[in-house]
Design a protein around this motif. Structure first.
Motif, PDB file in Angstrom:
ATOM      1  N   THR A  39       9.748   3.399   2.699  1.00 38.44           N
ATOM      2  CA  THR A  39       9.854   2.889   4.071  1.00 38.44           C
ATOM      3  C   THR A  39      10.201   1.399   4.050  1.00 38.44           C
ATOM      4  O   THR A  39      11.004   0.929   4.844  1.00 38.44           O
ATOM      5  CB  THR A  39       8.521   3.113   4.815  1.00 38.44           C
ATOM      6  OG1 THR A  39       8.174   4.488   4.698  1.00 38.44           O
ATOM      7  CG2 THR A  39       8.636   2.740   6.283  1.00 38.44           C
ATOM      8  N   GLU A  40       9.553   0.672   3.134  1.00 36.54           N
ATOM      9  CA  GLU A  40       9.893  -0.738   2.948  1.00 36.54           C
ATOM     10  C   GLU A  40      10.346  -0.927   1.507  1.00 36.54           C
ATOM     11  O   GLU A  40      10.114  -0.071   0.663  1.00 36.54           O
ATOM     12  CB  GLU A  40       8.704  -1.615   3.341  1.00 36.54           C
ATOM     13  CG  GLU A  40       8.504  -1.524   4.844  1.00 36.54           C
ATOM     14  CD  GLU A  40       7.306  -2.263   5.400  1.00 36.54           C
ATOM     15  OE1 GLU A  40       7.507  -3.083   6.301  1.00 36.54           O
ATOM     16  OE2 GLU A  40       6.180  -2.012   4.941  1.00 36.54           O
ATOM     17  N   ARG A  41      11.010  -2.061   1.238  1.00 37.49           N
ATOM     18  CA  ARG A  41      11.725  -2.192  -0.020  1.00 37.49           C
ATOM     19  C   ARG A  41      10.887  -2.756  -1.160  1.00 37.49           C
ATOM     20  O   ARG A  41       9.813  -3.288  -0.954  1.00 37.49           O
ATOM     21  CB  ARG A  41      12.981  -3.038   0.196  1.00 37.49           C
ATOM     22  CG  ARG A  41      13.943  -2.372   1.194  1.00 37.49           C
ATOM     23  CD  ARG A  41      15.297  -3.037   1.213  1.00 37.49           C
ATOM     24  NE  ARG A  41      15.992  -2.960  -0.068  1.00 37.49           N
ATOM     25  CZ  ARG A  41      16.679  -1.887  -0.490  1.00 37.49           C
ATOM     26  NH1 ARG A  41      16.750  -0.813   0.269  1.00 37.49           N
ATOM     27  NH2 ARG A  41      17.273  -1.898  -1.649  1.00 37.49           N
ATOM     28  N   SER A  42      11.445  -2.575  -2.359  1.00 37.04           N
ATOM     29  CA  SER A  42      10.909  -3.141  -3.609  1.00 37.04           C
ATOM     30  C   SER A  42       9.696  -2.406  -4.168  1.00 37.04           C
ATOM     31  O   SER A  42       8.907  -2.983  -4.900  1.00 37.04           O
ATOM     32  CB  SER A  42      10.557  -4.629  -3.451  1.00 37.04           C
ATOM     33  OG  SER A  42      11.691  -5.336  -3.041  1.00 37.04           O
ATOM     34  N   HIS A  43       9.546  -1.123  -3.796  1.00 36.62           N
ATOM     35  CA  HIS A  43       8.431  -0.344  -4.326  1.00 36.62           C
ATOM     36  C   HIS A  43       8.944   0.855  -5.117  1.00 36.62           C
ATOM     37  O   HIS A  43      10.072   1.313  -4.907  1.00 36.62           O
ATOM     38  CB  HIS A  43       7.555   0.174  -3.183  1.00 36.62           C
ATOM     39  CG  HIS A  43       7.061  -0.904  -2.280  1.00 36.62           C
ATOM     40  ND1 HIS A  43       6.119  -1.828  -2.673  1.00 36.62           N
ATOM     41  CD2 HIS A  43       7.386  -1.214  -1.002  1.00 36.62           C
ATOM     42  CE1 HIS A  43       5.891  -2.662  -1.669  1.00 36.62           C
ATOM     43  NE2 HIS A  43       6.651  -2.311  -0.647  1.00 36.62           N
ATOM     44  N   ASN A  44       8.081   1.351  -5.982  1.00 31.21           N
ATOM     45  CA  ASN A  44       8.355   2.640  -6.613  1.00 31.21           C
ATOM     46  C   ASN A  44       7.039   3.409  -6.710  1.00 31.21           C
ATOM     47  O   ASN A  44       5.966   2.875  -6.431  1.00 31.21           O
ATOM     48  CB  ASN A  44       9.015   2.475  -7.989  1.00 31.21           C
ATOM     49  CG  ASN A  44       8.007   2.210  -9.091  1.00 31.21           C
ATOM     50  OD1 ASN A  44       7.019   1.493  -8.900  1.00 31.21           O
ATOM     51  ND2 ASN A  44       8.244   2.785 -10.267  1.00 31.21           N
ATOM     52  N   HIS A  56       3.702  -3.789  -8.015  1.00 26.70           N
ATOM     53  CA  HIS A  56       2.557  -4.250  -7.218  1.00 26.70           C
ATOM     54  C   HIS A  56       1.218  -3.660  -7.641  1.00 26.70           C
ATOM     55  O   HIS A  56       0.256  -3.705  -6.873  1.00 26.70           O
ATOM     56  CB  HIS A  56       2.824  -3.968  -5.734  1.00 26.70           C
ATOM     57  CG  HIS A  56       4.076  -4.607  -5.234  1.00 26.70           C
ATOM     58  ND1 HIS A  56       5.139  -3.897  -4.730  1.00 26.70           N
ATOM     59  CD2 HIS A  56       4.450  -5.903  -5.218  1.00 26.70           C
ATOM     60  CE1 HIS A  56       6.119  -4.737  -4.407  1.00 26.70           C
ATOM     61  NE2 HIS A  56       5.728  -5.948  -4.704  1.00 26.70           N
ATOM     62  N   GLU A  57       1.186  -3.122  -8.844  1.00 26.32           N
ATOM     63  CA  GLU A  57      -0.065  -2.558  -9.372  1.00 26.32           C
ATOM     64  C   GLU A  57      -1.213  -3.576  -9.294  1.00 26.32           C
ATOM     65  O   GLU A  57      -2.296  -3.270  -8.794  1.00 26.32           O
ATOM     66  CB  GLU A  57       0.201  -2.147 -10.832  1.00 26.32           C
ATOM     67  CG  GLU A  57      -1.021  -1.851 -11.647  1.00 26.32           C
ATOM     68  CD  GLU A  57      -0.676  -1.698 -13.142  1.00 26.32           C
ATOM     69  OE1 GLU A  57       0.516  -1.606 -13.504  1.00 26.32           O
ATOM     70  OE2 GLU A  57      -1.635  -1.674 -13.933  1.00 26.32           O
ATOM     71  N   ALA A  58      -0.946  -4.787  -9.744  1.00 31.92           N
ATOM     72  CA  ALA A  58      -2.000  -5.813  -9.785  1.00 31.92           C
ATOM     73  C   ALA A  58      -2.409  -6.275  -8.393  1.00 31.92           C
ATOM     74  O   ALA A  58      -3.446  -6.911  -8.222  1.00 31.92           O
ATOM     75  CB  ALA A  58      -1.539  -7.008 -10.619  1.00 31.92           C
ATOM     76  N   MET A  59      -1.583  -5.941  -7.364  1.00 35.43           N
ATOM     77  CA  MET A  59      -1.941  -6.289  -5.982  1.00 35.43           C
ATOM     78  C   MET A  59      -2.657  -5.132  -5.306  1.00 35.43           C
ATOM     79  O   MET A  59      -2.938  -5.189  -4.103  1.00 35.43           O
ATOM     80  CB  MET A  59      -0.679  -6.655  -5.198  1.00 35.43           C
ATOM     81  CG  MET A  59      -0.027  -7.937  -5.713  1.00 35.43           C
ATOM     82  SD  MET A  59       1.486  -8.350  -4.806  1.00 35.43           S
ATOM     83  CE  MET A  59       0.798  -8.924  -3.257  1.00 35.43           C
ATOM     84  N   VAL A 110       0.812  -1.218   0.000  1.00 33.40           N
ATOM     85  CA  VAL A 110       0.000   0.000   0.000  1.00 33.40           C
ATOM     86  C   VAL A 110       0.847   1.270   0.000  1.00 33.40           C
ATOM     87  O   VAL A 110       1.976   1.289   0.502  1.00 33.40           O
ATOM     88  CB  VAL A 110      -0.929   0.071   1.246  1.00 33.40           C
ATOM     89  CG1 VAL A 110      -2.056  -0.917   1.132  1.00 33.40           C
ATOM     90  CG2 VAL A 110      -0.146  -0.136   2.521  1.00 33.40           C
ATOM     91  N   PHE A 111       0.255   2.314  -0.574  1.00 30.21           N
ATOM     92  CA  PHE A 111       0.731   3.666  -0.330  1.00 30.21           C
ATOM     93  C   PHE A 111      -0.055   4.170   0.876  1.00 30.21           C
ATOM     94  O   PHE A 111      -1.259   3.964   0.968  1.00 30.21           O
ATOM     95  CB  PHE A 111       0.453   4.569  -1.540  1.00 30.21           C
ATOM     96  CG  PHE A 111       1.287   4.250  -2.744  1.00 30.21           C
ATOM     97  CD1 PHE A 111       2.623   4.608  -2.792  1.00 30.21           C
ATOM     98  CD2 PHE A 111       0.737   3.598  -3.836  1.00 30.21           C
ATOM     99  CE1 PHE A 111       3.403   4.318  -3.907  1.00 30.21           C
ATOM    100  CE2 PHE A 111       1.503   3.304  -4.961  1.00 30.21           C
ATOM    101  CZ  PHE A 111       2.843   3.667  -4.997  1.00 30.21           C
TER     102      PHE A 111
END
Ligand SMILES: [Cu+2]
Length: 149
Positions: free
Chosen positions: A64-69, A109-112, A45-46
């Motif tokens: 704050t947590e990894r693997s996001h953009n 993570h768009e699809a999530m 989540v954002f």
């Protein structure tokens, strides 16, 4: 009582200063965190996923947590507004000058359902509703409903 009439000039200066500092002209910077999980247990989540800001304000997307953009959706930008593309794990600050609705997403993570919406100012037009994959589409519909759009 002693002060009331003895220094009218000083009083006038103080009043003028108070008026100046009360003017809410400064642009604000808002924070949006990129999280694997929020307090309610939602995954990817954002936080917050929906923001209302003023023209001229900025938003800093914090990894704050990894693997996001955080990147804008080309098909959910106001006319004349510029998009942005944050790299994975990158903190990026974007300023918003054109009023309207801005849709954005985390590419991995768009699809999530990892999507967000920012409303800038008091838009006169409804947002363009772009197409998202999977849960991202449902989540964007929820955010648009929250925006009253
Ligand atoms: Cu993500």
């Amino acid at each position: 009582m002693r002060h009331s009439m003895r220094h009218p000039k000083r009083l006038a200066t103080a009043l003028a200063l108070a008026t100046l500092t009360a003017t809410p002209a400064l642009a604000e910077t808002h924070l949006v965190q990129m999280l694997n999980r929020d307090a309610a247990g939602n995954m990817m989540v954002f936080e917050p996923a929906y923001l209302e800001i003023a023209p001229g304000d900025s938003v800093t997307f914090v990894p704050t947590e990894r693997s996001h953009n955080a990147e804008s959706m080309d098909d959910m930008l106001p006319q004349g507004a510029k998009g942005w593309t944050g790299k994975r794990d990158e903190e990026i600050t974007v300023s918003f000058d054109v009023p309207g609705y801005y849709g954005y997403k985390c590419k991995p993570h768009e699809a999530m359902g990892m999507v967000g919406l920012i409303r800038v100012g008091d838009p006169e037009t409804l947002p363009e509703v772009g197409k998202l994959r999977g849960k991202g589409d449902d989540r964007m519909q929820e955010l648009l409903a929250q925006a009253g759009a």
